[in-house]
Design a protein around this motif. Structure first.
Motif, PDB file in Angstrom:
ATOM      1  N   ARG A 143       0.854  -1.191   0.000  1.00 42.71           N
ATOM      2  CA  ARG A 143       0.000   0.000   0.000  1.00 42.71           C
ATOM      3  C   ARG A 143       0.888   1.239   0.000  1.00 42.71           C
ATOM      4  O   ARG A 143       2.036   1.192   0.442  1.00 42.71           O
ATOM      5  CB  ARG A 143      -0.945   0.023   1.201  1.00 42.71           C
ATOM      6  CG  ARG A 143      -0.258   0.237   2.547  1.00 42.71           C
ATOM      7  CD  ARG A 143      -1.272   0.625   3.606  1.00 42.71           C
ATOM      8  NE  ARG A 143      -0.723   0.735   4.947  1.00 42.71           N
ATOM      9  CZ  ARG A 143      -0.051   1.784   5.412  1.00 42.71           C
ATOM     10  NH1 ARG A 143       0.198   2.815   4.628  1.00 42.71           N
ATOM     11  NH2 ARG A 143       0.395   1.802   6.659  1.00 42.71           N
ATOM     12  N   PRO A 144       0.346   2.380  -0.485  1.00 37.80           N
ATOM     13  CA  PRO A 144       1.125   3.619  -0.487  1.00 37.80           C
ATOM     14  C   PRO A 144       1.339   4.121   0.944  1.00 37.80           C
ATOM     15  O   PRO A 144       0.587   3.760   1.856  1.00 37.80           O
ATOM     16  CB  PRO A 144       0.251   4.594  -1.284  1.00 37.80           C
ATOM     17  CG  PRO A 144      -0.758   3.752  -1.984  1.00 37.80           C
ATOM     18  CD  PRO A 144      -0.960   2.544  -1.128  1.00 37.80           C
ATOM     19  N   PRO A 145       2.340   4.972   1.153  1.00 39.84           N
ATOM     20  CA  PRO A 145       2.520   5.555   2.489  1.00 39.84           C
ATOM     21  C   PRO A 145       1.342   6.440   2.852  1.00 39.84           C
ATOM     22  O   PRO A 145       0.799   7.162   2.013  1.00 39.84           O
ATOM     23  CB  PRO A 145       3.814   6.374   2.342  1.00 39.84           C
ATOM     24  CG  PRO A 145       3.941   6.635   0.873  1.00 39.84           C
ATOM     25  CD  PRO A 145       3.353   5.449   0.188  1.00 39.84           C
ATOM     26  N   GLY A 146       0.937   6.363   4.110  1.00 38.59           N
ATOM     27  CA  GLY A 146      -0.134   7.221   4.607  1.00 38.59           C
ATOM     28  C   GLY A 146      -1.536   6.714   4.339  1.00 38.59           C
ATOM     29  O   GLY A 146      -2.513   7.320   4.793  1.00 38.59           O
ATOM     30  N   LEU A 147      -1.687   5.619   3.616  1.00 38.22           N
ATOM     31  CA  LEU A 147      -3.015   5.066   3.319  1.00 38.22           C
ATOM     32  C   LEU A 147      -3.190   3.798   4.137  1.00 38.22           C
ATOM     33  O   LEU A 147      -2.717   2.732   3.749  1.00 38.22           O
ATOM     34  CB  LEU A 147      -3.153   4.754   1.827  1.00 38.22           C
ATOM     35  CG  LEU A 147      -4.502   4.146   1.389  1.00 38.22           C
ATOM     36  CD1 LEU A 147      -5.619   5.162   1.545  1.00 38.22           C
ATOM     37  CD2 LEU A 147      -4.418   3.646  -0.046  1.00 38.22           C
ATOM     38  N   ALA A 184      -3.900  -3.816   8.183  1.00 42.28           N
ATOM     39  CA  ALA A 184      -4.214  -3.347   6.835  1.00 42.28           C
ATOM     40  C   ALA A 184      -3.245  -3.892   5.800  1.00 42.28           C
ATOM     41  O   ALA A 184      -3.455  -3.699   4.601  1.00 42.28           O
ATOM     42  CB  ALA A 184      -4.201  -1.817   6.796  1.00 42.28           C
ATOM     43  N   LEU A 185      -2.193  -4.555   6.246  1.00 42.57           N
ATOM     44  CA  LEU A 185      -1.184  -5.098   5.338  1.00 42.57           C
ATOM     45  C   LEU A 185      -1.334  -6.593   5.124  1.00 42.57           C
ATOM     46  O   LEU A 185      -0.861  -7.137   4.135  1.00 42.57           O
ATOM     47  CB  LEU A 185       0.218  -4.804   5.890  1.00 42.57           C
ATOM     48  CG  LEU A 185       0.562  -3.321   6.020  1.00 42.57           C
ATOM     49  CD1 LEU A 185       1.826  -3.133   6.849  1.00 42.57           C
ATOM     50  CD2 LEU A 185       0.736  -2.690   4.653  1.00 42.57           C
ATOM     51  N   LEU A 186      -1.976  -7.263   6.073  1.00 41.90           N
ATOM     52  CA  LEU A 186      -2.347  -8.671   5.931  1.00 41.90           C
ATOM     53  C   LEU A 186      -3.861  -8.719   5.821  1.00 41.90           C
ATOM     54  O   LEU A 186      -4.564  -8.548   6.815  1.00 41.90           O
ATOM     55  CB  LEU A 186      -1.869  -9.487   7.126  1.00 41.90           C
ATOM     56  CG  LEU A 186      -0.384  -9.828   7.191  1.00 41.90           C
ATOM     57  CD1 LEU A 186      -0.093 -10.594   8.472  1.00 41.90           C
ATOM     58  CD2 LEU A 186       0.051 -10.630   5.979  1.00 41.90           C
ATOM     59  N   CYS A 187      -4.358  -8.925   4.639  1.00 44.12           N
ATOM     60  CA  CYS A 187      -5.807  -8.822   4.419  1.00 44.12           C
ATOM     61  C   CYS A 187      -6.261  -9.889   3.440  1.00 44.12           C
ATOM     62  O   CYS A 187      -5.694 -10.034   2.357  1.00 44.12           O
ATOM     63  CB  CYS A 187      -6.131  -7.420   3.875  1.00 44.12           C
ATOM     64  SG  CYS A 187      -7.878  -7.143   3.565  1.00 44.12           S
ATOM     65  N   TRP A 188      -7.275 -10.638   3.854  1.00 44.92           N
ATOM     66  CA  TRP A 188      -7.879 -11.653   2.998  1.00 44.92           C
ATOM     67  C   TRP A 188      -9.362 -11.737   3.379  1.00 44.92           C
ATOM     68  O   TRP A 188      -9.738 -12.516   4.236  1.00 44.92           O
ATOM     69  CB  TRP A 188      -7.181 -12.989   3.184  1.00 44.92           C
ATOM     70  CG  TRP A 188      -7.551 -14.028   2.166  1.00 44.92           C
ATOM     71  CD1 TRP A 188      -8.600 -14.015   1.304  1.00 44.92           C
ATOM     72  CD2 TRP A 188      -6.837 -15.244   1.920  1.00 44.92           C
ATOM     73  NE1 TRP A 188      -8.596 -15.122   0.528  1.00 44.92           N
ATOM     74  CE2 TRP A 188      -7.534 -15.904   0.881  1.00 44.92           C
ATOM     75  CE3 TRP A 188      -5.702 -15.832   2.460  1.00 44.92           C
ATOM     76  CZ2 TRP A 188      -7.117 -17.139   0.381  1.00 44.92           C
ATOM     77  CZ3 TRP A 188      -5.295 -17.052   1.964  1.00 44.92           C
ATOM     78  CH2 TRP A 188      -5.991 -17.706   0.940  1.00 44.92           C
ATOM     79  N   PRO A 189     -10.206 -10.904   2.752  1.00 43.82           N
ATOM     80  CA  PRO A 189     -11.621 -10.860   3.148  1.00 43.82           C
ATOM     81  C   PRO A 189     -12.295 -12.216   3.017  1.00 43.82           C
ATOM     82  O   PRO A 189     -11.960 -13.013   2.133  1.00 43.82           O
ATOM     83  CB  PRO A 189     -12.233  -9.845   2.167  1.00 43.82           C
ATOM     84  CG  PRO A 189     -11.078  -9.025   1.698  1.00 43.82           C
ATOM     85  CD  PRO A 189      -9.897  -9.952   1.674  1.00 43.82           C
TER      86      PRO A 189
END
Length: 221
Positions: A143-147, A184-189
């Motif tokens: 992901r981009p920085p700050g998001l 938010a960096l490990l995500c698997w809905p």
């Protein structure tokens, strides 16, 4: 006997005060940098890997490979610390890993601004050893920085990490590094929920000021 009068403090100009403030700030950041802290706590003593402060030791002779997994805003720095500690194992044991990280400053700006540690390398490198000889612990910017929201790339790399973890055997030691921002960096809905729906729910909770304890269960669902 009378005591000598104390030497009066000399006035410091604004440029010197700015320099002092910057030096104090850099020293504080360096003291709590993930790589620094891991190197202070994690010890390799022969074939023993341990946390002496916790009196916890692992006999590496029981393992063929050390796999380093993780995610978070400090995870790449922590992985650099682990790579430093595991350096003597290169050539004798397999060492690899997968770290999900956010984007960050470019290397030259970060090095000039923070002056963190010797041989510091950019977190967005595809190898936290920065091209030096050492364990290939790969970092993936998802992901981009700050998001601080999940992205399709975060889902893709989370799935890739899970596939790699499923290949591990009892002869593989997994070291997991977890820091702030990992949700938010490990995500698997789960099936039936899209990334957009998950992020909408997180925004709906975050905007009125919901505590992180209420937001993280949504992120991990």
């Amino acid at each position: 006997m009378p005591q000598p009068a104390p030497t009066p403090l000399q006035p410091r100009g604004l440029p010197q005060l700015k320099a002092d403030t910057a030096a104090i700030w850099r020293a504080g950041v360096k003291a709590v940098h993930g790589r620094t802290l891991v190197r202070q706590q994690l010890v390799l003593d022969g074939h023993w890997l341990g946390l002496p402060a916790e009196e916890h030791w692992i006999d590496l002779s029981e393992y063929d490979t050390v796999y380093v997994a993780g995610a978070g805003k400090a995870a790449a720095a922590m992985a650099q610390g682990v790579a430093d500690v595991l350096q003597p194992l290169v050539g004798t044991k397999g060492c690899r890993g997968h770290i999900n990280v956010p984007g960050t400053l470019d290397f030259e700006t970060a090095r000039h601004t923070l002056e963190l540690v010797e041989d510091w390398r950019p977190f967005f490198s595809d190898d936290v050893t920065g091209g030096r000889s050492g364990p290939p612990i790969q970092t993936f910017v998802v992901r981009p920085p700050g998001l601080n929201f999940a992205t399709p790339l975060a889902v893709e790399q989370t799935q890739n990490l899970c596939r790699e973890l499923r290949t591990l055997t009892p002869r593989d030691l997994c070291v997991y590094l977890w820091s702030g921002g990992a949700s938010a960096l490990l995500c698997w809905p789960v099936a039936g929920i899209s990334i957009e729906e998950k992020n909408h729910a997180v925004r709906w909770l975050a905007q009125p000021g919901a505590p992180i304890e209420s937001i993280n269960p949504v992120r991990s669902s």
